[in-house]
Each structure stands twice: as structure tokens, then as C-alpha cells.
Design a protein around this motif. Structure first.
Motif, PDB file in Angstrom:
ATOM      1  N   THR A  86       0.845  -1.204   0.000  1.00  0.00           N
ATOM      2  CA  THR A  86       0.000   0.000   0.000  1.00  0.00           C
ATOM      3  C   THR A  86       0.873   1.244   0.000  1.00  0.00           C
ATOM      4  O   THR A  86       1.947   1.266   0.609  1.00  0.00           O
ATOM      5  N   LEU A  87       0.393   2.277  -0.679  1.00  0.00           N
ATOM      6  CA  LEU A  87       1.034   3.584  -0.597  1.00  0.00           C
ATOM      7  C   LEU A  87       1.026   4.030   0.872  1.00  0.00           C
ATOM      8  O   LEU A  87       0.090   3.727   1.610  1.00  0.00           O
ATOM      9  N   VAL A  88       2.039   4.750   1.286  1.00  0.00           N
ATOM     10  CA  VAL A  88       2.030   5.337   2.636  1.00  0.00           C
ATOM     11  C   VAL A  88       1.081   6.548   2.605  1.00  0.00           C
ATOM     12  O   VAL A  88       1.274   7.450   1.798  1.00  0.00           O
ATOM     13  N   SER A 181     -11.229   9.983  -4.743  1.00  0.00           N
ATOM     14  CA  SER A 181     -10.096   9.143  -5.147  1.00  0.00           C
ATOM     15  C   SER A 181      -8.784   9.912  -5.048  1.00  0.00           C
ATOM     16  O   SER A 181      -8.724  11.101  -5.353  1.00  0.00           O
ATOM     17  N   ASN A 182      -7.763   9.188  -4.614  1.00  0.00           N
ATOM     18  CA  ASN A 182      -6.380   9.654  -4.725  1.00  0.00           C
ATOM     19  C   ASN A 182      -5.706   8.656  -5.661  1.00  0.00           C
ATOM     20  O   ASN A 182      -5.052   7.716  -5.217  1.00  0.00           O
ATOM     21  N   PRO A 183      -5.889   8.840  -6.964  1.00  0.00           N
ATOM     22  CA  PRO A 183      -5.381   7.842  -7.918  1.00  0.00           C
ATOM     23  C   PRO A 183      -3.880   8.035  -8.160  1.00  0.00           C
ATOM     24  O   PRO A 183      -3.309   9.033  -7.726  1.00  0.00           O
ATOM     25  N   PRO A 184      -3.245   7.098  -8.860  1.00  0.00           N
ATOM     26  CA  PRO A 184      -1.863   7.355  -9.289  1.00  0.00           C
ATOM     27  C   PRO A 184      -1.862   8.543 -10.245  1.00  0.00           C
ATOM     28  O   PRO A 184      -2.660   8.558 -11.181  1.00  0.00           O
ATOM     29  N   TYR A 185      -1.020   9.522  -9.989  1.00  0.00           N
ATOM     30  CA  TYR A 185      -1.039  10.702 -10.877  1.00  0.00           C
ATOM     31  C   TYR A 185       0.341  11.263 -11.193  1.00  0.00           C
ATOM     32  O   TYR A 185       0.475  12.283 -11.854  1.00  0.00           O
ATOM     33  N   ILE A 186       1.400  10.636 -10.691  1.00  0.00           N
ATOM     34  CA  ILE A 186       2.738  11.160 -10.969  1.00  0.00           C
ATOM     35  C   ILE A 186       3.128  10.793 -12.414  1.00  0.00           C
ATOM     36  O   ILE A 186       2.918   9.654 -12.844  1.00  0.00           O
ATOM     37  N   ALA A 187       3.664  11.755 -13.162  1.00  0.00           N
ATOM     38  CA  ALA A 187       4.050  11.506 -14.553  1.00  0.00           C
ATOM     39  C   ALA A 187       5.167  10.461 -14.609  1.00  0.00           C
ATOM     40  O   ALA A 187       5.985  10.372 -13.684  1.00  0.00           O
ATOM     41  N   LEU A 233     -11.154  14.729  -6.348  1.00  0.00           N
ATOM     42  CA  LEU A 233      -9.952  14.048  -6.835  1.00  0.00           C
ATOM     43  C   LEU A 233      -8.684  14.715  -6.329  1.00  0.00           C
ATOM     44  O   LEU A 233      -8.511  15.933  -6.485  1.00  0.00           O
ATOM     45  N   GLU A 234      -7.794  13.902  -5.770  1.00  0.00           N
ATOM     46  CA  GLU A 234      -6.447  14.412  -5.485  1.00  0.00           C
ATOM     47  C   GLU A 234      -5.644  14.333  -6.778  1.00  0.00           C
ATOM     48  O   GLU A 234      -5.824  13.411  -7.581  1.00  0.00           O
ATOM     49  N   HIS A 235      -4.754  15.309  -6.969  1.00  0.00           N
ATOM     50  CA  HIS A 235      -3.930  15.315  -8.185  1.00  0.00           C
ATOM     51  C   HIS A 235      -2.591  15.985  -7.924  1.00  0.00           C
ATOM     52  O   HIS A 235      -2.357  16.527  -6.827  1.00  0.00           O
TER      53      HIS A 235
HETATM   54  N1  GLN Z   1       1.236  12.623  -3.257  1.00  0.00           N
HETATM   55  C1  GLN Z   1       2.054  11.462  -3.514  1.00  0.00           C
HETATM   56  C2  GLN Z   1       3.478  11.921  -3.714  1.00  0.00           C
HETATM   57  O1  GLN Z   1       3.722  12.900  -4.353  1.00  0.00           O
HETATM   58  C3  GLN Z   1       1.558  10.717  -4.725  1.00  0.00           C
HETATM   59  C4  GLN Z   1       0.262  10.077  -4.481  1.00  0.00           C
HETATM   60  C5  GLN Z   1      -0.346   9.565  -5.736  1.00  0.00           C
HETATM   61  O2  GLN Z   1       0.277   9.341  -6.756  1.00  0.00           O
HETATM   62  N2  GLN Z   1      -1.597   9.401  -5.683  1.00  0.00           N
HETATM   63  O3  GLN Z   1       4.369  11.291  -3.212  1.00  0.00           O
END
Ligand code: GLN
Length: 274
Positions: A86-88, A181-187, A233-235
Motif C-alpha cells: 500500500t502507498l504510505v 479518489s487519490n489515484p496514481p497521478y505522478i508523470a 480528486l487528489e492530483h
Molecule cells: N502525493 C504522492 C506523492 O507525491 C503521490 C500520491 C499519488 O500518486 N496518488 O508522493
């Protein structure tokens, strides 16, 4: 091998660890709190315990998140078990939770909410804890993450319905008053990604420009929202304009944006017209 608390802290310093991280690792392995540790500089360390501690300190020095080494992370007042599946949970994500809780307040009866990509269950559980009348569901693709989330729900005594599946797939025909949702969003090429190598890459980055899952959520949300329902949405810090544009094109109204603790634009919301 360090023989006492003082020697362990001095080893940690030579490895380049934060003093607080070293104290937390040491306190956890001795099953004591930091106050005890600070007043017991000469407490002896059993060799097996010292060996485990050195291993953990070495991992921490190599970038392993402290939360994985301790096996837990505090989020919005809840102590959650976290594992490398899991993501922290990040403090920035509390912005999303606070917003959802504010939207729930004026909703009468038992409003429904779903958290997509729940991971450790952090968002869903914090919302259920903050607004017990809400009927909370949570989805994740990863069975391993769901096992962690279910364990957290059980330990905290919070009633959240967890479902395994790919985004909307397990929700066919269901509508909610709030979707978060806090989906994966990092490029894919983001220079911060290597530093996050210990966390599940699928939870952090969808590749490309990082927008694909956000856009999939915006596209699919109207079929799963009640009239007047909200999508939150978190982004990424630089994705707010693209998210607002997509929300607006899809027909969402009352668009809003909130900043995280560091002042970065972090959460966008839109309302499905009633
Ligand atoms: N906020 C996280 C970070 O920058 C990324 C979380 C996500 O991708 N949803 O480390």
C-alpha cells in the motif's frame, strides 16, 4: 553491534538517519515510547534486537519509508497498518478527507460514498470515522492492499464495504452521493519517482503525463453519481488546470480547488448537476 541505546543512536547518526526516525525505530523495537528512550540512554540492547535494528536503520538510510519499517502510519487521527503493498498515506491527502467530511455534513440521512483506489483504506476509513452515518464503500485493484485495508477496518471497528476490481468495474449500476479518489497521478518521467521506489509503482504513477486515471475517473463518474453528487480528486501540483478542464467538458458544475499543507493545488471537485 550497538550494545545500548546511546550506541544505537550514534550508529544511526553515522548512517545519516534523522534522529527522530532513529528514536522511533528504537522505541518500537524496545516496545517503549520516545519519552522512555530519552531518559534511558544506557538501556542495554539484546544482540538479536540490536541486529534487527541495524538492519532497519540500514534500510531507512537507503530510503525505505519509516512507515513500512514501523508497519504503521498515522492518518487523520487513525493509526493505520501499512505494508509495501500500500502507498504510505500522506498528510496532504487529509485535505481530501476534510473536504468530503464538510460535504457530508448537510446531507441528510445516510449519504453514500465510495473511495476508488483505497490502498490501506486511509481515506475511506477516515471518512467513516468522521461521519459514521455515511455508507462507505471502497475499491482497489490489489487484493494484497485490500487485505491491509480490511485489517485496518476490523481493528478500528469501522464498517466499510471493500471491493476488488479495476476502478468502476465492481460498481456497475451503483450510484453514490460522493466519489473520492487519490489515484496514481505522478508523470512517468517525474524526477521524484526514483525516491518513491519502495512504494507500489501502480499506486503512484499511471505513466505518461500522469493524467490517464484522473481522466478515466472524470469520464466514468457521472454514471455513478446521484443528481447533485460530488466528485473529489487528489492530483499533482501542476494538474489542477487539466483536471478542471476535463471536469468542465464532462459537464460538472460548481468546480472547486483546495491546496495541501504545502500550499500546492492538490484536490479538485465538481458537482454533477441536479
Ligand atoms: N502525493 C504522492 C506523492 O507525491 C503521490 C500520491 C499519488 O500518486 N496518488 O508522493
Amino acid at each position: 553491534m550497538p550494545g545500548d541505546v546511546r550506541a544505537a543512536l550514534s550508529l544511526a547518526r553515522s548512517l545519516g538517519l534523522d534522529r527522530l526516525d532513529a528514536q522511533l525505530l528504537l522505541a518500537a523495537s524496545l516496545k517503549q515510547n520516545r519519552a522512555w528512550l530519552i531518559s534511558h540512554d544506557d538501556a542495554p540492547l539484546a544482540p538479536a534486537l540490536a541486529a534487527t535494528l541495524v538492519e532497519q536503520m540500514t534500510q531507512r538510510a537507503a530510503g525505505m519509508p519509516l512507515a513500512y519499517l514501523l508497519g504503521e502510519q498515522e492518518f487523520h487521527g487513525l493509526l493505520l497498518t501499512v505494508t509495501p503493498d500500500t502507498l504510505v498515506p500522506r498528510a496532504d491527502t487529509e485535505t481530501l478527507v476534510d473536504w468530503a467530511l464538510e460535504l457530508l455534513v448537510p446531507m441528510a440521512g445516510t449519504p453514500s460514498l465510495v473511495d476508488l483506489g483505497t490502498g490501506s483504506g486511509a481515506i475511506a476509513l477516515a471518512i467513516k470515522a468522521g461521519h459514521p452515518a455515511a455508507i462507505v464503500s471502497a475499491v482497489d485493484l490489489s487484493p494484497a492492499a485490500l487485505t491491509v485495508a480490511q485489517g485496518n477496518a476490523h481493528r478500528l471497528g469501522l464498517d466499510v464495504a471493500f471491493m476488488q476490481g479495476n476502478w468502476w468495474q465492481p460498481l456497475l449500476g451503483r450510484r453514490f452521493d460522493i466519489i473520492v479518489s487519490n489515484p496514481p497521478y505522478i508523470a512517468g518521467g517525474d524526477p521524484h519517482l526514483p525516491a518513491l521506489q519502495h512504494e507500489p509503482i501502480g499506486a503512484l504513477s499511471p505513466g505518461g503525463d500522469g493524467l490517464s486515471d484522473l481522466l478515466l475517473l472524470i469520464e466514468g463518474a457521472p454514471a455513478h453519481l446521484t443528481k447533485g453528487g460530488w466528485l473529489l480528486l487528489e492530483h499533482g501540483y501542476d494538474q489542477a488546470p487539466a483536471v478542471a478542464e476535463a471536469l468542465s467538458v464532462r459537464g460538472f458544475v460548481d468546480l472547486g480547488l483546495r491546496r495541501d499543507l504545502g500550499g500546492q493545488p492538490r484536490v479538485s471537485a465538481g458537482r454533477w448537476p441536479s
